[in-house]
Design a protein around this motif. Structure first.
Motif, PDB file in Angstrom:
ATOM      1  N   ASN A  91      -8.715  -1.215  -0.776  1.00  0.00           N
ATOM      2  CA  ASN A  91      -8.630  -1.041  -2.231  1.00  0.00           C
ATOM      3  C   ASN A  91      -7.829  -2.164  -2.867  1.00  0.00           C
ATOM      4  O   ASN A  91      -8.192  -2.689  -3.914  1.00  0.00           O
ATOM      5  CB  ASN A  91      -7.996   0.307  -2.567  1.00  0.00           C
ATOM      6  CG  ASN A  91      -8.835   1.452  -2.060  1.00  0.00           C
ATOM      7  OD1 ASN A  91      -9.928   1.684  -2.555  1.00  0.00           O
ATOM      8  ND2 ASN A  91      -8.356   2.134  -1.039  1.00  0.00           N
ATOM      9  N   SER A  92      -6.727  -2.525  -2.224  1.00  0.00           N
ATOM     10  CA  SER A  92      -5.894  -3.598  -2.772  1.00  0.00           C
ATOM     11  C   SER A  92      -6.659  -4.919  -2.794  1.00  0.00           C
ATOM     12  O   SER A  92      -6.576  -5.689  -3.759  1.00  0.00           O
ATOM     13  CB  SER A  92      -4.610  -3.761  -1.952  1.00  0.00           C
ATOM     14  OG  SER A  92      -3.804  -2.624  -2.130  1.00  0.00           O
ATOM     15  N   ILE A  93      -7.429  -5.199  -1.729  1.00  0.00           N
ATOM     16  CA  ILE A  93      -8.218  -6.433  -1.697  1.00  0.00           C
ATOM     17  C   ILE A  93      -9.192  -6.458  -2.877  1.00  0.00           C
ATOM     18  O   ILE A  93      -9.275  -7.446  -3.607  1.00  0.00           O
ATOM     19  CB  ILE A  93      -9.035  -6.531  -0.367  1.00  0.00           C
ATOM     20  CG1 ILE A  93      -8.114  -6.601   0.847  1.00  0.00           C
ATOM     21  CG2 ILE A  93     -10.028  -7.687  -0.412  1.00  0.00           C
ATOM     22  CD1 ILE A  93      -7.510  -7.916   1.134  1.00  0.00           C
ATOM     23  N   LEU A  94      -9.896  -5.355  -3.076  1.00  0.00           N
ATOM     24  CA  LEU A  94     -10.875  -5.321  -4.172  1.00  0.00           C
ATOM     25  C   LEU A  94     -10.197  -5.418  -5.536  1.00  0.00           C
ATOM     26  O   LEU A  94     -10.694  -6.092  -6.438  1.00  0.00           O
ATOM     27  CB  LEU A  94     -11.694  -4.037  -4.108  1.00  0.00           C
ATOM     28  CG  LEU A  94     -12.779  -3.965  -3.037  1.00  0.00           C
ATOM     29  CD1 LEU A  94     -13.485  -2.626  -3.111  1.00  0.00           C
ATOM     30  CD2 LEU A  94     -13.790  -5.088  -3.185  1.00  0.00           C
ATOM     31  N   GLU A  95      -9.060  -4.732  -5.673  1.00  0.00           N
ATOM     32  CA  GLU A  95      -8.375  -4.747  -6.972  1.00  0.00           C
ATOM     33  C   GLU A  95      -7.840  -6.145  -7.284  1.00  0.00           C
ATOM     34  O   GLU A  95      -7.940  -6.615  -8.413  1.00  0.00           O
ATOM     35  CB  GLU A  95      -7.241  -3.712  -6.964  1.00  0.00           C
ATOM     36  CG  GLU A  95      -7.762  -2.276  -6.994  1.00  0.00           C
ATOM     37  CD  GLU A  95      -6.760  -1.220  -6.518  1.00  0.00           C
ATOM     38  OE1 GLU A  95      -7.151  -0.061  -6.361  1.00  0.00           O
ATOM     39  OE2 GLU A  95      -5.587  -1.572  -6.277  1.00  0.00           O
ATOM     40  N   GLY A  96      -7.296  -6.815  -6.276  1.00  0.00           N
ATOM     41  CA  GLY A  96      -6.800  -8.179  -6.460  1.00  0.00           C
ATOM     42  C   GLY A  96      -7.942  -9.126  -6.775  1.00  0.00           C
ATOM     43  O   GLY A  96      -7.848 -10.005  -7.642  1.00  0.00           O
ATOM     44  N   ALA A 102      -4.562  -0.653  11.276  1.00  0.00           N
ATOM     45  CA  ALA A 102      -5.948  -0.239  11.025  1.00  0.00           C
ATOM     46  C   ALA A 102      -6.866  -1.451  10.849  1.00  0.00           C
ATOM     47  O   ALA A 102      -6.661  -2.480  11.483  1.00  0.00           O
ATOM     48  CB  ALA A 102      -6.009   0.709   9.832  1.00  0.00           C
ATOM     49  N   GLU A 103      -7.846  -1.337   9.926  1.00  0.00           N
ATOM     50  CA  GLU A 103      -8.841  -2.406   9.779  1.00  0.00           C
ATOM     51  C   GLU A 103      -8.336  -3.523   8.870  1.00  0.00           C
ATOM     52  O   GLU A 103      -9.064  -4.415   8.491  1.00  0.00           O
ATOM     53  CB  GLU A 103     -10.152  -1.789   9.298  1.00  0.00           C
ATOM     54  CG  GLU A 103     -10.439  -1.725   7.817  1.00  0.00           C
ATOM     55  CD  GLU A 103      -9.394  -1.056   6.943  1.00  0.00           C
ATOM     56  OE1 GLU A 103      -8.369  -0.531   7.439  1.00  0.00           O
ATOM     57  OE2 GLU A 103      -9.587  -1.097   5.724  1.00  0.00           O
ATOM     58  N   GLN A 104      -7.034  -3.486   8.538  1.00  0.00           N
ATOM     59  CA  GLN A 104      -6.490  -4.472   7.603  1.00  0.00           C
ATOM     60  C   GLN A 104      -6.619  -5.909   8.132  1.00  0.00           C
ATOM     61  O   GLN A 104      -6.734  -6.857   7.364  1.00  0.00           O
ATOM     62  CB  GLN A 104      -5.032  -4.131   7.288  1.00  0.00           C
ATOM     63  CG  GLN A 104      -4.924  -2.831   6.498  1.00  0.00           C
ATOM     64  CD  GLN A 104      -3.568  -2.165   6.610  1.00  0.00           C
ATOM     65  OE1 GLN A 104      -2.608  -2.767   7.094  1.00  0.00           O
ATOM     66  NE2 GLN A 104      -3.475  -0.916   6.193  1.00  0.00           N
ATOM     67  N   GLY A 108       0.799  -1.214   0.000  1.00  0.00           N
ATOM     68  CA  GLY A 108       0.000   0.000   0.000  1.00  0.00           C
ATOM     69  C   GLY A 108       0.828   1.259   0.000  1.00  0.00           C
ATOM     70  O   GLY A 108       2.029   1.241  -0.283  1.00  0.00           O
ATOM     71  N   SER A 109       0.179   2.346   0.347  1.00  0.00           N
ATOM     72  CA  SER A 109       0.822   3.639   0.159  1.00  0.00           C
ATOM     73  C   SER A 109       1.520   4.170   1.398  1.00  0.00           C
ATOM     74  O   SER A 109       2.322   5.084   1.308  1.00  0.00           O
ATOM     75  CB  SER A 109      -0.233   4.648  -0.309  1.00  0.00           C
ATOM     76  OG  SER A 109      -1.289   4.683   0.628  1.00  0.00           O
ATOM     77  N   THR A 110       1.241   3.619   2.589  1.00  0.00           N
ATOM     78  CA  THR A 110       1.811   4.247   3.782  1.00  0.00           C
ATOM     79  C   THR A 110       2.604   3.317   4.708  1.00  0.00           C
ATOM     80  O   THR A 110       3.280   3.797   5.617  1.00  0.00           O
ATOM     81  CB  THR A 110       0.703   4.920   4.623  1.00  0.00           C
ATOM     82  OG1 THR A 110      -0.345   3.971   4.811  1.00  0.00           O
ATOM     83  CG2 THR A 110       0.144   6.148   3.943  1.00  0.00           C
ATOM     84  N   TRP A 119       6.173   4.289  -7.078  1.00  0.00           N
ATOM     85  CA  TRP A 119       4.761   4.064  -7.396  1.00  0.00           C
ATOM     86  C   TRP A 119       4.610   3.263  -8.677  1.00  0.00           C
ATOM     87  O   TRP A 119       5.302   3.523  -9.657  1.00  0.00           O
ATOM     88  CB  TRP A 119       4.078   5.421  -7.558  1.00  0.00           C
ATOM     89  CG  TRP A 119       2.596   5.383  -7.469  1.00  0.00           C
ATOM     90  CD1 TRP A 119       1.718   5.474  -8.507  1.00  0.00           C
ATOM     91  CD2 TRP A 119       1.813   5.268  -6.278  1.00  0.00           C
ATOM     92  NE1 TRP A 119       0.438   5.426  -8.027  1.00  0.00           N
ATOM     93  CE2 TRP A 119       0.461   5.291  -6.668  1.00  0.00           C
ATOM     94  CE3 TRP A 119       2.113   5.122  -4.920  1.00  0.00           C
ATOM     95  CZ2 TRP A 119      -0.587   5.189  -5.753  1.00  0.00           C
ATOM     96  CZ3 TRP A 119       1.070   5.032  -4.015  1.00  0.00           C
ATOM     97  CH2 TRP A 119      -0.259   5.069  -4.435  1.00  0.00           C
ATOM     98  N   VAL A 120       3.716   2.289  -8.684  1.00  0.00           N
ATOM     99  CA  VAL A 120       3.462   1.524  -9.911  1.00  0.00           C
ATOM    100  C   VAL A 120       1.975   1.621 -10.268  1.00  0.00           C
ATOM    101  O   VAL A 120       1.167   1.944  -9.403  1.00  0.00           O
ATOM    102  CB  VAL A 120       3.830   0.026  -9.735  1.00  0.00           C
ATOM    103  CG1 VAL A 120       5.290  -0.162  -9.420  1.00  0.00           C
ATOM    104  CG2 VAL A 120       2.951  -0.627  -8.682  1.00  0.00           C
ATOM    105  N   PRO A 121       1.612   1.335 -11.517  1.00  0.00           N
ATOM    106  CA  PRO A 121       0.183   1.312 -11.872  1.00  0.00           C
ATOM    107  C   PRO A 121      -0.404  -0.029 -11.410  1.00  0.00           C
ATOM    108  O   PRO A 121      -0.518  -0.973 -12.184  1.00  0.00           O
ATOM    109  CB  PRO A 121       0.197   1.445 -13.400  1.00  0.00           C
ATOM    110  CG  PRO A 121       1.522   0.886 -13.808  1.00  0.00           C
ATOM    111  CD  PRO A 121       2.478   1.044 -12.670  1.00  0.00           C
TER     112      PRO A 121
END
Ligand SMILES: O=c1ccn([C@@H]2O[C@H](COP(=O)(O)OP(=O)(O)O[C@H]3O[C@H](CO)[C@@H](O)[C@H](O)[C@H]3O)[C@@H](O)[C@H]2O)c(=O)[nH]1
Length: 506
Positions: free
Chosen positions: A384-389, A403-405, A294-296, A362-364
């Protein structure tokens, strides 16, 4: 009474969805005026919704997707953002405008100097140090008066804001309009106390803030989720039963991105795009593991070393989007600095043997996940990563960090069963602490369990592909998310119409 070391949890937790707060009793008004669906259709074009995304990629990108989805339904849309953040998606918006959609940006100057930040640092993903992150959060807070004025001047028909901007409920109430905000849902999963977000686990300095978020949600009329009903119907039904709040499932919203939008994923991705895709083109189908936290998220050097070795030792090729580490030698101000760090000679070795690609930056991501060479996703379980995967039909190696991960991980591994957790240390929490170090063999084992040829792995892959099909069906015409979008827009239009009628009559 203390907490049991392991507990069954059935509670509400923060996840991405929008809650719609209405200051009037919509159902009563609906009954009173008895409008036909034909008259609802007439209400369409004059609706104006202003979106206010939070300045972090995991929040901003799906919210921009939702804003664009609204515009695609004929709604007039304005997105409020700041100069640097706008760069990440303004090309997509321009394309929308060219195709006739009524969508525009309202770009504010970020108060960098006032917040003590360098120019250009306007997003949580670009904060160079933990101290800068705190300054950035403060900088975002400084925007509040300016944004309130903007809402009052523009007087939209609806405000859609990230749930973190709890104060948008006040402006919405003042203007007598619905407010949309981000938040989440429950299922019965096993989780340990240490895996609960701080906000849930104990009263912290954030408690007051958290209470404000909950209060804004308590007044909500309905919820808009970046999810689809078939994915978490039990969560959704439970939430509605317990809270009495209506939910609209609009997602997965990443499925609405065109190839150009996927490639963008923020303009930072363009540099790495060609490199990643060209490299993937040379690989066999389903042979590459994509690794991204992720991003952070930030790891210690010791943990990076373990991940690096595990990837190198595993039998699979990989793309690893490596995050920065916290520098051990702090500067004179005792401010913690961050840096890129990899074991010496690591990248050179990979260049020689072609086994992996390490990207510092950063990657697309969405574009990469859909490449046929990708066979699995090692993820920190950001929603977002879960949904994208999932939309790419990929089984997952799950490694939640904060967090809620941890909840998201349980959804993947225990409820939907298309992923395997890294390690068996149910007590692990923040990966930056050495005490939570996950060993290379634990990482490698999890990768093998997901990417390998065992029956369990094959089953997981099948389930992942099925979920991807369901997700696609949900957003297509007649699908559950498609229908929910239609019904939401009708509800907003109806609200406007009824408010106008009530005002005229009184
Ligand atoms: O190199 C990269 C890295 C990330 N991404 C994108 O960035 C987003 C990351 O979002 P997410 O997977 O949700 O992770 P975080 O950025 O960590 O998200 C924060 O916000 C999420 C949504 O609320 C929460 O689920 C997480 O716990 C929280 O850390 C995704 O869309 C990725 O595709 C890229 O495009 N390229």
């Amino acid at each position: 009474m203390g907490w049991p070391s392991k507990l069954k949890i059935l509670s509400v937790y923060p996840r991405k969805f929008l809650s719609l707060s209405l200051s009037l009793s919509f159902q009563l008004l609906l009954h009173y005026h008895n409008l036909s669906s034909a008259s609802i259709q007439d209400m369409g074009s004059q609706i104006h919704v202003m979106f206010l995304p939070y300045m972090a990629p995991g929040h901003m990108m799906p919210m921009v997707d939702i804003a664009r989805l609204f515009a695609a339904q004929g709604i007039r849309v304005t997105i409020i953002t700041t100069t640097m953040n706008a760069i990440g998606f303004k090309n997509s918006i321009e394309r929308d405008v060219e195709s006739g959609r009524n969508i525009s940006l309202e770009i504010l100057r970020f108060p960098s100097a006032e917040a003590g930040l360098p120019e250009g640092c306007e997003n949580l993903s670009s904060a160079p140090t933990p101290e800068a992150t705190i300054k950035l959060i403060h900088g975002i807070e400084l925007l509040e008066p300016q944004i309130k004025i903007l809402f009052r001047e523009r007087r939209p028909d609806c405000i859609a804001s990230d749930y973190i901007f709890w104060w948008t409920i006040d402006v919405a109430t003042e203007l007598g309009i619905p407010r949309l905000a981000f938040s989440g849902l429950p299922d019965q999963v096993e989780i340990t106390r240490s895996q609960l977000p701080d906000l849930v686990k104990r009263r912290t300095e954030f408690s007051e803030f958290f209470d404000k978020l909950k209060e804004a949600e308590r007044k909500s009329f309905g919820l808009l989720m970046n999810s689809f009903y078939g994915l978490e119907s039990a969560y959704s039904d439970h939430f509605t039963k317990v809270t009495g709040i209506k939910a609209w499932h609009l997602g997965p919203v990443n499925l609405f991105r065109s190839v150009d939008d996927k490639a963008l994923g923020g303009d930072k991705a363009t540099i790495s795009e060609q490199r990643c895709l060209r490299w993937l083109d040379s690989k066999e189908p389903n042979s590459v593991l994509y690794v991204c936290f992720g991003s952070t998220a930030r790891f210690s050097k010791a943990q990076i070393l373990e991940i690096g070795n595990a990837l190198e030792d595993s039998s699979y090729s990989f793309i690893w989007v490596v995050g920065k580490v916290l520098k051990e030698d702090n500067n004179e101000d005792h401010q913690q600095q961050e840096e890129w760090w990899l074991p010496e000679g690591y990248e050179e070795k990979l260049k020689e043997n072609g086994k992996g690609l390490v990207i510092k930056g950063w990657v697309p991501q969405v574009l990469i996940l859909h490449h046929p060479a990708i066979g699995g996703f090692l993820t920190h379980c950001g929603w977002n990563s879960i949904l994208e995967g999932l939309c790419a039909g990929l089984p997952m190696v799950t490694w939640p960090i904060f967090a809620e991960q941890f909840y998201n991980e349980k959804l993947v591994t225990q409820v939907l069963k298309f992923g395997e957790p890294v390690g068996n240390k149910t007590w692990r929490v923040w990966a930056t602490e050495d005490s939570t170090l996950i060993s290379r063999s634990e990482i490698e084992n999890a990768i093998r369990r997901v990417m390998g040829d065992e029956n369990e792995a094959k089953e997981m892959r099948k389930r992942a592909r099925r979920l991807a099909e369901w997700a696609k069906m949900a957003v297509e015409e007649g699908g559950s998310s498609y229908n929910d979008m239609k019904s939401l827009i009708e509800d907003i239009r109806m609200f406007k119409r009824l408010t106008e009628k009530t005002t005229k009559e009184s």
